[in-house]
Write a protein that holds these residues in place. Structure first.
Motif, PDB file in Angstrom:
ATOM      1  N   GLU A 172       0.841  -1.193   0.000  1.00 12.15           N
ATOM      2  CA  GLU A 172       0.000   0.000   0.000  1.00 12.15           C
ATOM      3  C   GLU A 172       0.880   1.248   0.000  1.00 12.15           C
ATOM      4  O   GLU A 172       0.583   2.243  -0.669  1.00 12.15           O
ATOM      5  N   GLU A 173       1.982   1.193   0.719  1.00 13.83           N
ATOM      6  CA  GLU A 173       2.894   2.335   0.818  1.00 13.83           C
ATOM      7  C   GLU A 173       3.673   2.572  -0.474  1.00 13.83           C
ATOM      8  O   GLU A 173       3.841   3.718  -0.913  1.00 13.83           O
ATOM      9  N   VAL A 174       4.149   1.515  -1.101  1.00 12.45           N
ATOM     10  CA  VAL A 174       5.096   1.674  -2.217  1.00 12.45           C
ATOM     11  C   VAL A 174       4.443   1.541  -3.592  1.00 12.45           C
ATOM     12  O   VAL A 174       5.139   1.581  -4.604  1.00 12.45           O
ATOM     13  N   ALA A 175       3.125   1.386  -3.652  1.00  6.15           N
ATOM     14  CA  ALA A 175       2.461   1.044  -4.921  1.00  6.15           C
ATOM     15  C   ALA A 175       2.799   2.010  -6.050  1.00  6.15           C
ATOM     16  O   ALA A 175       3.090   1.598  -7.181  1.00  6.15           O
ATOM     17  N   ASP A 176       2.764   3.313  -5.781  1.00  5.28           N
ATOM     18  CA  ASP A 176       3.022   4.286  -6.846  1.00  5.28           C
ATOM     19  C   ASP A 176       4.445   4.148  -7.385  1.00  5.28           C
ATOM     20  O   ASP A 176       4.669   4.168  -8.604  1.00  5.28           O
ATOM     21  N   THR A 177       5.401   4.008  -6.484  1.00  3.60           N
ATOM     22  CA  THR A 177       6.801   3.882  -6.907  1.00  3.60           C
ATOM     23  C   THR A 177       7.031   2.554  -7.609  1.00  3.60           C
ATOM     24  O   THR A 177       7.757   2.489  -8.615  1.00  3.60           O
ATOM     25  N   TYR A 178       6.439   1.491  -7.104  1.00  3.52           N
ATOM     26  CA  TYR A 178       6.568   0.177  -7.733  1.00  3.52           C
ATOM     27  C   TYR A 178       6.077   0.236  -9.179  1.00  3.52           C
ATOM     28  O   TYR A 178       6.732  -0.276 -10.093  1.00  3.52           O
ATOM     29  N   ALA A 179       4.928   0.851  -9.379  1.00  3.26           N
ATOM     30  CA  ALA A 179       4.368   0.947 -10.734  1.00  3.26           C
ATOM     31  C   ALA A 179       5.298   1.714 -11.664  1.00  3.26           C
ATOM     32  O   ALA A 179       5.398   1.409 -12.859  1.00  3.26           O
ATOM     33  N   GLU A 180       5.985   2.702 -11.132  1.00  2.00           N
ATOM     34  CA  GLU A 180       6.912   3.496 -11.943  1.00  2.00           C
ATOM     35  C   GLU A 180       8.211   2.753 -12.211  1.00  2.00           C
ATOM     36  O   GLU A 180       8.726   2.763 -13.333  1.00  2.00           O
ATOM     37  N   TRP A 181       8.737   2.077 -11.199  1.00  2.00           N
ATOM     38  CA  TRP A 181      10.040   1.415 -11.322  1.00  2.00           C
ATOM     39  C   TRP A 181       9.956   0.080 -12.049  1.00  2.00           C
ATOM     40  O   TRP A 181      10.920  -0.328 -12.708  1.00  2.00           O
ATOM     41  N   LEU A 182       8.838  -0.627 -11.908  1.00  8.67           N
ATOM     42  CA  LEU A 182       8.679  -1.950 -12.528  1.00  8.67           C
ATOM     43  C   LEU A 182       7.407  -1.959 -13.376  1.00  8.67           C
ATOM     44  O   LEU A 182       6.416  -2.607 -13.026  1.00  8.67           O
ATOM     45  N   PRO A 183       7.430  -1.286 -14.514  1.00  7.04           N
ATOM     46  CA  PRO A 183       6.206  -1.162 -15.306  1.00  7.04           C
ATOM     47  C   PRO A 183       5.877  -2.381 -16.159  1.00  7.04           C
ATOM     48  O   PRO A 183       4.747  -2.521 -16.621  1.00  7.04           O
ATOM     49  N   ASP A 184       6.856  -3.266 -16.376  1.00  2.01           N
ATOM     50  CA  ASP A 184       6.649  -4.351 -17.342  1.00  2.01           C
ATOM     51  C   ASP A 184       7.617  -5.484 -17.043  1.00  2.01           C
ATOM     52  O   ASP A 184       8.159  -5.569 -15.934  1.00  2.01           O
ATOM     53  N   THR A 185       7.849  -6.343 -18.032  1.00  4.30           N
ATOM     54  CA  THR A 185       8.727  -7.506 -17.830  1.00  4.30           C
ATOM     55  C   THR A 185      10.131  -7.291 -18.402  1.00  4.30           C
ATOM     56  O   THR A 185      10.853  -8.260 -18.634  1.00  4.30           O
ATOM     57  N   SER A 186      10.515  -6.047 -18.584  1.00  6.01           N
ATOM     58  CA  SER A 186      11.838  -5.794 -19.179  1.00  6.01           C
ATOM     59  C   SER A 186      12.978  -6.206 -18.256  1.00  6.01           C
ATOM     60  O   SER A 186      14.122  -6.335 -18.706  1.00  6.01           O
ATOM     61  N   PHE A 187      12.710  -6.409 -16.968  1.00  9.78           N
ATOM     62  CA  PHE A 187      13.749  -6.862 -16.050  1.00  9.78           C
ATOM     63  C   PHE A 187      13.948  -8.375 -16.112  1.00  9.78           C
ATOM     64  O   PHE A 187      14.955  -8.891 -15.647  1.00  9.78           O
ATOM     65  N   GLU A 188      12.996  -9.103 -16.650  1.00 16.03           N
ATOM     66  CA  GLU A 188      13.072 -10.563 -16.673  1.00 16.03           C
ATOM     67  C   GLU A 188      14.090 -11.059 -17.695  1.00 16.03           C
ATOM     68  O   GLU A 188      14.267 -10.459 -18.759  1.00 16.03           O
ATOM     69  N   ALA A 189      14.742 -12.163 -17.374  1.00 10.45           N
ATOM     70  CA  ALA A 189      15.620 -12.832 -18.338  1.00 10.45           C
ATOM     71  C   ALA A 189      14.767 -13.554 -19.377  1.00 10.45           C
ATOM     72  O   ALA A 189      13.627 -13.949 -19.099  1.00 10.45           O
ATOM     73  N   GLY A 190      15.333 -13.743 -20.548  1.00  5.15           N
ATOM     74  CA  GLY A 190      14.604 -14.425 -21.609  1.00  5.15           C
ATOM     75  C   GLY A 190      14.157 -15.812 -21.218  1.00  5.15           C
ATOM     76  O   GLY A 190      13.043 -16.239 -21.552  1.00  5.15           O
ATOM     77  N   ILE A 191      14.990 -16.537 -20.477  1.00 10.58           N
ATOM     78  CA  ILE A 191      14.631 -17.899 -20.083  1.00 10.58           C
ATOM     79  C   ILE A 191      13.454 -17.887 -19.111  1.00 10.58           C
ATOM     80  O   ILE A 191      12.621 -18.803 -19.096  1.00 10.58           O
ATOM     81  N   ASP A 192      13.347 -16.823 -18.297  1.00  9.03           N
ATOM     82  CA  ASP A 192      12.230 -16.720 -17.357  1.00  9.03           C
ATOM     83  C   ASP A 192      10.912 -16.591 -18.123  1.00  9.03           C
ATOM     84  O   ASP A 192       9.937 -17.300 -17.855  1.00  9.03           O
ATOM     85  N   LEU A 193      10.893 -15.688 -19.091  1.00 11.21           N
ATOM     86  CA  LEU A 193       9.679 -15.465 -19.873  1.00 11.21           C
ATOM     87  C   LEU A 193       9.332 -16.685 -20.725  1.00 11.21           C
ATOM     88  O   LEU A 193       8.150 -16.950 -20.982  1.00 11.21           O
ATOM     89  N   ALA A 194      10.349 -17.422 -21.140  1.00 10.28           N
ATOM     90  CA  ALA A 194      10.091 -18.624 -21.948  1.00 10.28           C
ATOM     91  C   ALA A 194       9.292 -19.652 -21.160  1.00 10.28           C
ATOM     92  O   ALA A 194       8.492 -20.402 -21.734  1.00 10.28           O
TER      93      ALA A 194
END
Length: 222
Positions: free
Chosen positions: A14-36
């Protein structure tokens, strides 16, 4: 799950939701093998369904950052999200209109038995202590159809990790590492047959991984 841990987790997000949404907007941090691994789960059912419809639960969906990736896997993929934090869900609903999102604990999901072809619990068990995993796994199995697949992602290891100043806020993030053999045993005891386990080394990248990353794919057996 332990009420104190659940309340602490909800308050954190509840506290960090706004920042989380800004810092982690999508799956660009995931490794290719993770998404596979997610892609493989969807493709197994898309190939079998006459209309290609695949019902997938994003269990612990947060702000819904997996939803675009799930949708990219086929027109018939129907994602649903569940999360403990209303603030995180507010971001998810705003970003992904038309997707069903519900407030729920992983150990008490408001869905009918056997609703989903697949459940993805993507780093959502990191706040679940090891002794509480069997209850969570039993509930995730319940909402899977016979033969449905559960995919878990988590930080692999033993013990706890406390991160001060999480997401730039004056809060502490308590996370539990999970030992993959224990995860596997708990899944099997809950009626899920493990089909794949993978622990990969942490990546020295902007993902800032400090522990090995664990993944388990398990199928509901009847």
């Amino acid at each position: 799950m332990d009420d104190a841990i659940t309340d602490r987790k909800r308050a954190l997000y509840e506290e960090v939701a706004d920042t989380y949404a800004e810092w982690l907007p999508d799956t660009s941090f995931e490794a290719g093998i993770d998404l596979a691994l997610i892609r493989d789960l969807v493709e197994q059912f898309a190939a079998q369904a006459p209309d290609g419809r695949v019902e997938v639960l994003d269990a612990g969906c947060g702000t819904g950052r997996l939803i675009p990736y799930l949708r990219s896997l086929g027109d018939g993929v129907v994602p649903t999200g569940a999360d403990l934090s209303p603030a995180m869900l507010a971001h998810a609903r705003a970003a992904h209109p038309g997707v069903e999102f519900v407030a729920a604990d992983l150990a008490a999901l408001p869905f009918a038995d056997g609703r989903f072809d697949g459940v993805v619990a993507w780093y959502s068990i990191i706040h679940t202590p090891p002794h509480a995993l069997p209850r969570v796994f039993g509930e995730l199995r319940r909402v899977l159809r016979p033969g449905g697949l559960l995919l878990l992602a988590y930080q692999a290891g033993v013990g706890e990790r406390v991160r001060a100043g999480a997401y730039g806020h004056q809060v502490e993030l308590l996370a539990f590492l999970h030992h993959t053999p224990y995860v596997q045993a708990a899944l099997e005891a809950a009626g899920l047959a493990v089909e794949l386990t993978l622990d990969r080394a942490p990546r020295d990248s902007r993902a800032q991984e400090r522990q090995p990353q664990g993944f388990v794919l398990a199928r509901r057996r009847d």
